[in-house]
Structures are given as structure tokens and as C-alpha cells.
Design a protein around this motif. Structure first.
Motif, PDB file in Angstrom:
ATOM      1  N   SER A 152       0.945  -1.266   0.008  1.00 27.84           N
ATOM      2  CA  SER A 152       0.039  -0.030   0.117  1.00 27.84           C
ATOM      3  C   SER A 152       0.935   1.161  -0.039  1.00 27.84           C
ATOM      4  O   SER A 152       1.987   1.240   0.325  1.00 27.84           O
ATOM      5  CB  SER A 152      -0.870   0.051   1.143  1.00 27.84           C
ATOM      6  OG  SER A 152      -0.284   0.149   2.548  1.00 27.84           O
ATOM      7  N   VAL A 193       0.622   5.514   1.321  1.00 30.23           N
ATOM      8  CA  VAL A 193      -0.144   6.223   2.103  1.00 30.23           C
ATOM      9  C   VAL A 193       0.092   7.794   1.394  1.00 30.23           C
ATOM     10  O   VAL A 193       1.121   8.204   1.311  1.00 30.23           O
ATOM     11  CB  VAL A 193       0.309   6.177   3.345  1.00 30.23           C
ATOM     12  CG1 VAL A 193      -0.648   7.352   4.301  1.00 30.23           C
ATOM     13  CG2 VAL A 193      -0.264   5.044   4.088  1.00 30.23           C
ATOM     14  N   ASN A 194      -0.939   8.455   1.133  1.00 29.14           N
ATOM     15  CA  ASN A 194      -0.790   9.984   0.627  1.00 29.14           C
ATOM     16  C   ASN A 194      -1.753  10.807   1.618  1.00 29.14           C
ATOM     17  O   ASN A 194      -2.581  10.542   2.085  1.00 29.14           O
ATOM     18  CB  ASN A 194      -1.617  10.016  -0.720  1.00 29.14           C
ATOM     19  CG  ASN A 194      -1.004   9.255  -1.814  1.00 29.14           C
ATOM     20  OD1 ASN A 194       0.311   9.299  -1.894  1.00 29.14           O
ATOM     21  ND2 ASN A 194      -1.798   8.668  -2.916  1.00 29.14           N
ATOM     22  N   SER A 212      -7.191  13.896   1.779  1.00 33.56           N
ATOM     23  CA  SER A 212      -8.541  13.123   1.376  1.00 33.56           C
ATOM     24  C   SER A 212      -8.282  12.865  -0.146  1.00 33.56           C
ATOM     25  O   SER A 212      -9.203  12.035  -0.599  1.00 33.56           O
ATOM     26  CB  SER A 212      -9.835  14.011   1.692  1.00 33.56           C
ATOM     27  OG  SER A 212      -9.827  15.355   0.798  1.00 33.56           O
ATOM     28  N   ARG A 266      -6.787  12.707  -6.130  1.00 34.93           N
ATOM     29  CA  ARG A 266      -7.045  11.409  -6.076  1.00 34.93           C
ATOM     30  C   ARG A 266      -6.989  10.644  -7.502  1.00 34.93           C
ATOM     31  O   ARG A 266      -6.339   9.634  -7.689  1.00 34.93           O
ATOM     32  CB  ARG A 266      -8.585  10.784  -5.641  1.00 34.93           C
ATOM     33  CG  ARG A 266      -8.684   9.443  -5.627  1.00 34.93           C
ATOM     34  CD  ARG A 266      -9.992   9.150  -5.035  1.00 34.93           C
ATOM     35  NE  ARG A 266     -10.216   9.789  -3.439  1.00 34.93           N
ATOM     36  CZ  ARG A 266      -9.936   8.930  -2.507  1.00 34.93           C
ATOM     37  NH1 ARG A 266      -9.580   7.811  -2.579  1.00 34.93           N
ATOM     38  NH2 ARG A 266     -10.012   9.592  -1.339  1.00 34.93           N
ATOM     39  N   GLU A 313      -2.331  -0.897  -3.057  1.00 32.44           N
ATOM     40  CA  GLU A 313      -3.701   0.046  -2.462  1.00 32.44           C
ATOM     41  C   GLU A 313      -3.196   1.071  -2.109  1.00 32.44           C
ATOM     42  O   GLU A 313      -2.034   1.422  -1.970  1.00 32.44           O
ATOM     43  CB  GLU A 313      -4.052  -0.808  -1.293  1.00 32.44           C
ATOM     44  CG  GLU A 313      -4.904  -2.252  -1.442  1.00 32.44           C
ATOM     45  CD  GLU A 313      -5.896  -2.073  -2.363  1.00 32.44           C
ATOM     46  OE1 GLU A 313      -6.761  -1.231  -2.151  1.00 32.44           O
ATOM     47  OE2 GLU A 313      -6.112  -2.953  -3.307  1.00 32.44           O
ATOM     48  N   THR A 314      -3.927   2.202  -2.409  1.00 36.04           N
ATOM     49  CA  THR A 314      -3.821   3.536  -2.060  1.00 36.04           C
ATOM     50  C   THR A 314      -4.526   4.104  -0.889  1.00 36.04           C
ATOM     51  O   THR A 314      -5.708   3.805  -0.947  1.00 36.04           O
ATOM     52  CB  THR A 314      -3.792   4.428  -3.130  1.00 36.04           C
ATOM     53  OG1 THR A 314      -3.023   4.225  -4.421  1.00 36.04           O
ATOM     54  CG2 THR A 314      -3.818   6.069  -2.706  1.00 36.04           C
ATOM     55  N   GLU A 315      -4.111   4.552   0.381  1.00 34.98           N
ATOM     56  CA  GLU A 315      -4.482   4.968   1.428  1.00 34.98           C
ATOM     57  C   GLU A 315      -4.421   6.382   1.677  1.00 34.98           C
ATOM     58  O   GLU A 315      -3.446   6.896   1.032  1.00 34.98           O
ATOM     59  CB  GLU A 315      -4.114   4.067   2.864  1.00 34.98           C
ATOM     60  CG  GLU A 315      -4.265   2.813   2.889  1.00 34.98           C
ATOM     61  CD  GLU A 315      -3.768   2.052   3.942  1.00 34.98           C
ATOM     62  OE1 GLU A 315      -3.071   2.711   5.033  1.00 34.98           O
ATOM     63  OE2 GLU A 315      -3.511   0.848   3.870  1.00 34.98           O
ATOM     64  N   TRP A 316      -5.413   7.126   2.187  1.00 34.48           N
ATOM     65  CA  TRP A 316      -5.389   8.602   2.703  1.00 34.48           C
ATOM     66  C   TRP A 316      -5.407   8.957   3.792  1.00 34.48           C
ATOM     67  O   TRP A 316      -6.361   8.474   4.629  1.00 34.48           O
ATOM     68  CB  TRP A 316      -6.678   9.290   1.852  1.00 34.48           C
ATOM     69  CG  TRP A 316      -6.357   9.147   0.298  1.00 34.48           C
ATOM     70  CD1 TRP A 316      -6.932   7.859  -0.720  1.00 34.48           C
ATOM     71  CD2 TRP A 316      -5.567   9.736  -0.886  1.00 34.48           C
ATOM     72  NE1 TRP A 316      -6.666   7.812  -1.884  1.00 34.48           N
ATOM     73  CE2 TRP A 316      -5.922   8.891  -2.020  1.00 34.48           C
ATOM     74  CE3 TRP A 316      -5.140  10.833  -0.774  1.00 34.48           C
ATOM     75  CZ2 TRP A 316      -5.265   9.528  -3.214  1.00 34.48           C
ATOM     76  CZ3 TRP A 316      -4.443  11.332  -1.842  1.00 34.48           C
ATOM     77  CH2 TRP A 316      -4.857  10.764  -3.170  1.00 34.48           C
ATOM     78  N   ASP A 317      -4.252   9.550   4.259  1.00 36.64           N
ATOM     79  CA  ASP A 317      -4.333  10.161   5.875  1.00 36.64           C
ATOM     80  C   ASP A 317      -5.010  11.445   5.781  1.00 36.64           C
ATOM     81  O   ASP A 317      -4.148  12.475   5.603  1.00 36.64           O
ATOM     82  CB  ASP A 317      -2.802  10.135   5.915  1.00 36.64           C
ATOM     83  CG  ASP A 317      -2.377  10.488   7.572  1.00 36.64           C
ATOM     84  OD1 ASP A 317      -3.532  10.847   8.182  1.00 36.64           O
ATOM     85  OD2 ASP A 317      -1.388  10.723   8.066  1.00 36.64           O
ATOM     86  N   THR A 318      -6.138  11.298   6.237  1.00 35.61           N
ATOM     87  CA  THR A 318      -7.192  12.581   6.319  1.00 35.61           C
ATOM     88  C   THR A 318      -6.753  13.497   7.572  1.00 35.61           C
ATOM     89  O   THR A 318      -7.251  14.530   7.821  1.00 35.61           O
ATOM     90  CB  THR A 318      -8.370  12.303   6.476  1.00 35.61           C
ATOM     91  OG1 THR A 318      -8.645  11.252   7.486  1.00 35.61           O
ATOM     92  CG2 THR A 318      -8.941  11.479   5.100  1.00 35.61           C
TER      93      THR A 318
END
Length: 325
Positions: A210, A212-213, A216, A257, A272-277
Motif C-alpha cells: 500500500s 499512503v498519501n 483526502s 485522487r 492499494e492507496t490509502e489517504w491520511d485525512t
């Protein structure tokens, strides 16, 4: 005393001395390539080791000796959200000193045509979209890069003031988010697109499951290849004159995104790509109104997908020599 000058733009003399400040950077190197392809024979650049643009005496002495006829001020201290929010004093102080020194030195030797390059972050955080040049100074800036923005706004006013007081036909251009060869791909200093390229390419190399960007992924951004920007710069120098800054962009935008998905596809990442809000998004949207540029006769030519493929290829070819800050 105001000096009378011919304010009619026209073809630049290919034999005249043309100084590009910041000639090794993303924009400056693209401008040098464009000038070379257009037949300019006397393009001059200096590295920061050869000429510290923050050193006023050195800059004044350099200009007094060189006496360039044309100047593009593409040199600046730049960075992404992390760098801008962490080191606001550096971004304010360094950029104002660079600008004041180069612009004052250019005025003292009566540089005929000068192009000052700024950034779309000069506009208010919640400016009406697409952002018109008239939106400048009509609202609050994005807090994460307000110091850098204020420095660039000062540069615009400096150019306008030179026009009023000395009659020199200098101009300013405000590019959207730029990308391409010689960009800053460092983890701490990069903007969103080179940061994504490096992040996803390293994930491919490491086999990471994965990525992490920040944020949102919902903010919208406009991107322009540096070679397009360089072409626009030469076009403006030869076809435009006026006191107000000119927006330079593609006229279209995408979400962070969407651009992340495109970068992942180009580099071949299938995880996978996850987003650190918990991390900031920055300005919700930054799309420039480029109608003034279109009226001046220029529109972008390099599609985002093609530009990304070229940039990823350049990044991979130079991965061993990239700057790390």
C-alpha cells in the motif's frame, strides 16, 4: 524620472544576451531548452555556487558586467505543503532577497524585456474558480504557503512599479502546478506530482502492498508540463505587454485522487492507496482562468498523460542523481 520605451512586443533578437536566473531548475532548464530550439545564441546561466542571488553586491556586479538585454527570473526557493509550512521565514526572506536583487540589478542596466515568474498560490484560498488575474489581493491566502505567496506578490508589484517609475516593459506570469524534467523529487521539498511519482515508483521497487498519501484526495489541481510553460514564456515575451500578471495553465484540472491513480498506472503500481485525512489538503481547488493567455495567442499542447510518461521516464533515468532536499 520615467523613461520612454517602446511598449510594443515583438520578436526578440536571437543574438542578444539572455540571462535565465535559475537555469538548472524545473522551469529555468525548460526555458533554456526552448530558447536554444528557437535559435538564441547567447543564453547565460549561473549556478547558486557561481552566483548567490541573495548576495546583493554579487548580483549587482554580475549584471554590471554582463549587461543582459533580456532576463527571465525563474530562480526561487520552492517546496510543497510540508516545506512551506515548516520554513515560512526561509521562503519569505530568500525569495524577496532574490527578487529584489535581480530586479534592481536589471533596472540599473536597463534590461529591455524581463519576465518575472510567480505562482498560482498568490491568489486567495477561496478565490472564485477558475481564478482570474483580478482576484489578486481580494481575500485571505492559504495559510500553509502564505509566506511564499507574499514574496511572489511583492515581485509582481515590483515589476508593476518598475513599469510605472522607469517605463520598462517588464511582465509577470503566474504558472499553475508545473512538472517535468529537473523537478524536485525529494521527500521533504517536492510538490504533489513529483512526490507522488517518487512514492509510487519506490512502492513498485519495494513491492509495497500500500501507499499512503496526504489528505483526502479531494482537492482539485491543474498541471502543466514545464516544456509547455517555457513555450508560453517565450510567446509572452514576444507577443504580450501589460502591467498585470498573466495566468499560465492548461485550463483543466483533476482531483489529487485522480492524479494519484494516473501516476500509479504510469509507474506500474498495482497495490492499494490509502489517504491520511489527518494531514492538510491545502486549497480546495486551484484552476486558473487562462483566457488572457489565450487572447495573447497561446494554449497548452502537452496532454497530462503524455507529460507524466515523459516525466517518469526522466525520473527513472536520473534516480541516482536527484537532490534530496
Amino acid at each position: 524620472m520615467t523613461v520612454a520605451h517602446d511598449f510594443s512586443p515583438g520578436e526578440l533578437n536571437r543574438e542578444a544576451t539572455f540571462y535565465v536566473a535559475g537555469h538548472r531548475g524545473l522551469v529555468g532548464s525548460a526555458i533554456v531548452r526552448r530558447l536554444e530550439s528557437a535559435g538564441f545564441e547567447n543564453i547565460v546561466g549561473r549556478t547558486s555556487a557561481e552566483l548567490d542571488l541573495k548576495n546583493r553586491d554579487a548580483v549587482l556586479g554580475f549584471f554590471a558586467e554582463l549587461k543582459p538585454r533580456y532576463v527571465v527570473l525563474a530562480a526561487a526557493k520552492v517546496g510543497g505543503i510540508m516545506a512551506n509550512s515548516t520554513y515560512p521565514v526561509d521562503f519569505l526572506s530568500d525569495n524577496i532577497r532574490i527578487q529584489v536583487n535581480v530586479l534592481d540589478a536589471s533596472r540599473q542596466v536597463d534590461v529591455e524585456r524581463l519576465l518575472f515568474l510567480g505562482s498560482s498560490c498568490i491568489y486567495p484560498k477561496f478565490a472564485e474558480q477558475p481564478i482570474r488575474e483580478e482576484s489578486l489581493l481580494t481575500g485571505h491566502l492559504e495559510p500553509t504557503n502564505d509566506a511564499y505567496a507574499i514574496a511572489k506578490i511583492a515581485g509582481i508589484l515590483h515589476v508593476q512599479s518598475v513599469r510605472r517609475q522607469y517605463g520598462l516593459p517588464w511582465i509577470s506570469a503566474m504558472p499553475t502546478n508545473l512538472y517535468g524534467p529537473n523537478d524536485n523529487f525529494s521527500p521533504a521539498g517536492s510538490h504533489v506530482l513529483p512526490a507522488l511519482i517518487r512514492r509510487y515508483d519506490e512502492a513498485v521497487a519495494s513491492g509495497a502492498a500500500s501507499v499512503v498519501n496526504w489528505g483526502s484526495g479531494s482537492p482539485r489541481r491543474e498541471f502543466l508540463h514545464a516544456d509547455d510553460m517555457a513555450d508560453a514564456c517565450l510567446h509572452l515575451l514576444e507577443h504580450f505587454d501589460g502591467p498585470d500578471q498573466v495566468n499560465v495553465g492548461s485550463g483543466t484540472d483533476v482531483t489529487i485522487r485522480e492524479i494519484a491513480e494516473t501516476v500509479a498506472s504510469v509507474v506500474g503500481y498495482t497495490g492499494e492507496t490509502e489517504w491520511d485525512t489527518t494531514k492538510p489538503d491545502g486549497t480546495p481547488q486551484k484552476l486558473l482562468d487562462v483566457s488572457k493567455l489565450a487572447r495573447a495567442g497561446w494554449t497548452s499542447k502537452i496532454p497530462l498523460s503524455e507529460g507524466l510518461e515523459r516525466t517518469v521516464a526522466w525520473y527513472r533515468d536520473h534516480i541516482g542523481s536527484l537532490r534530496e532536499k
